[in-house]
Design an enzyme around this catalytic site. Structure first.
Site, PDB file in Angstrom:
ATOM      1  N   GLY A  31       0.812  -1.212   0.000  1.00  0.00           N
ATOM      2  CA  GLY A  31       0.000   0.000   0.000  1.00  0.00           C
ATOM      3  C   GLY A  31       0.848   1.266   0.000  1.00  0.00           C
ATOM      4  N   LEU A  33       0.454   3.615  -2.143  1.00  0.00           N
ATOM      5  CA  LEU A  33       0.853   3.452  -3.548  1.00  0.00           C
ATOM      6  C   LEU A  33       1.358   4.751  -4.166  1.00  0.00           C
ATOM      7  CD1 LEU A  33      -2.042   1.127  -4.802  1.00  0.00           C
ATOM      8  CD2 LEU A  33       0.157   0.505  -3.773  1.00  0.00           C
ATOM      9  N   HIS A  37       4.425   1.811  -8.118  1.00  0.00           N
ATOM     10  CA  HIS A  37       3.442   0.728  -8.081  1.00  0.00           C
ATOM     11  C   HIS A  37       2.568   0.751  -9.345  1.00  0.00           C
ATOM     12  CE1 HIS A  37       3.977   1.329  -3.574  1.00  0.00           C
ATOM     13  NE2 HIS A  37       4.237   0.053  -3.704  1.00  0.00           N
ATOM     14  N   GLN A  61       7.819  -9.534   7.824  1.00  0.00           N
ATOM     15  CA  GLN A  61       9.036  -9.117   7.117  1.00  0.00           C
ATOM     16  C   GLN A  61       9.685  -7.887   7.734  1.00  0.00           C
ATOM     17  OE1 GLN A  61       6.859  -8.403   3.324  1.00  0.00           O
ATOM     18  NE2 GLN A  61       8.222  -6.664   3.102  1.00  0.00           N
ATOM     19  N   GLN A 155      15.224  -8.677  -3.288  1.00  0.00           N
ATOM     20  CA  GLN A 155      13.906  -9.315  -3.150  1.00  0.00           C
ATOM     21  C   GLN A 155      13.529 -10.050  -4.445  1.00  0.00           C
ATOM     22  OE1 GLN A 155      10.333  -7.607  -1.070  1.00  0.00           O
ATOM     23  NE2 GLN A 155       9.790  -6.987  -3.135  1.00  0.00           N
TER      24      GLN A 155
END
Ligand code: AMP
Length: 282
Positions: A31, A33, A37, A61, A155
């Site tokens: 979120g 955003l 995104h 995380q 990631q």
């Protein structure tokens, strides 16, 4: 756009799409955003017939409780942004929906040395949490394509490994980093920076560009040292500046002039920790 809070409901809805052999693009987010995104969303709209996004601030995380507590929430705006950009389905679960058996993982995922270098070193357990949440989301959404940002370079490699380990035939599409006009990589955490800090934070990108422009065959030690010092001089608390192989993030101290490299950095401005990277010889 249809919003689902429960895993069973979104699975049921997507089953119809899958029966028609539709391609399903998925963009997981936490979120707050921004255009970074929405660029992933637009990419999915170009490639896939159905676009699904999720908003879930994943507690497992975060290695710093304060960072989790202060993670920005702009839900109404986010829903508006997703709708405006043509997202078809938003999955908006609560913690108990994502982790019905609790947040403590049942097993340790084998990420190899990716787990202990760079972000892994400074945020122990972070990538276990990322693996845990993404594998659960993929189980629920079961997309054909997964869109992720190069901004979170390590990631992306962890997720590549996840797809291999779990034998998932999902195409991982890594999208370029969107930046502010001053070069600062867009990030939800930028909402926590003052205007002055945003200007200061642009030095990370300047440093990455400096490395790109000055890299030469041979020893990289001085270049890395200067890059880290540059951040300190400009008011950052740097965790690392590293130059590594682009395909598997092995640190490189001496360059052969051929291997594709990436420079990665993590540094804090005030209380906010930022990460960024740049591929050096594309
Ligand atoms: P987050 O909400 O921070 O978990 O990010 C969700 C997805 O958006 C991840 O795949 C990020 O790598 C990606 N993303 C975040 N910032 C950017 C950016 N500036 N440009 C492109 N993608 C981004």
């Amino acid at each position: 756009m249809i919003i689902f809070k429960y895993a069973g409901d979104v699975m049921h809805q997507l089953k119809k799409g899958r029966q028609n052999d539709s391609t399903i693009g998925f963009i997981p987010t936490m979120g707050a955003l921004h255009q970074g995104h929405t660029s992933l969303l637009q990419k999915s709209k170009q490639v896939c017939e159905l676009t699904v996004s999720s908003i879930f601030i994943n507690p497992t995380q975060f290695t710093n409780a304060d960072d989790f507590k202060k993670y920005p929430v702009t839900l109404e705006n986010d829903i508006y942004t997703l709708e405006k950009n043509g997202c078809n389905i938003l999955f908006l679960p609560e913690v108990k929906e994502m982790y019905p058996k609790g947040t403590i993982p049942k097993k340790h995922f084998d990420l190899g040395y990716l787990e202990t270098i760079l972000e892994g070193e400074f945020r122990p357990g972070h990538f276990q949490g990322v693996y845990q949440v993404v594998s659960r989301l993929l189980e629920i959404i079961s997309p054909t394509h997964l869109f992720m940002g190069q901004k979170d370079y390590q990631q992306c490699l962890v997720i590549k490994r996840l797809l291999e380990l779990e034998n998932l035939e999902i195409e991982l599409v890594i999208c370029e980093t969107l930046r502010e006009a001053n070069g600062l990589a867009m990030s939800s955490r930028n909402l926590r920076l003052s205007d002055q800090q945003k200007e200061q934070a642009s030095h990370i990108y300047k440093m990455l560009l400096h490395v790109k422009q000055n890299i030469k065959t041979g020893s990289l030690l001085l270049l890395k040292k200067e890059a880290k010092e540059y951040l300190t001089i400009n008011g950052f608390k740097p965790d690392y500046v590293e130059i590594a192989t682009a395909n598997n993030l092995e640190p490189v101290d001496k360059w052969d002039g051929k291997t594709e490299l990436v420079v990665l950095a993590a540094a804090s401005v005030g209380e906010v920790r930022l990460i960024d990277n740049l591929i050096l010889n594309q």
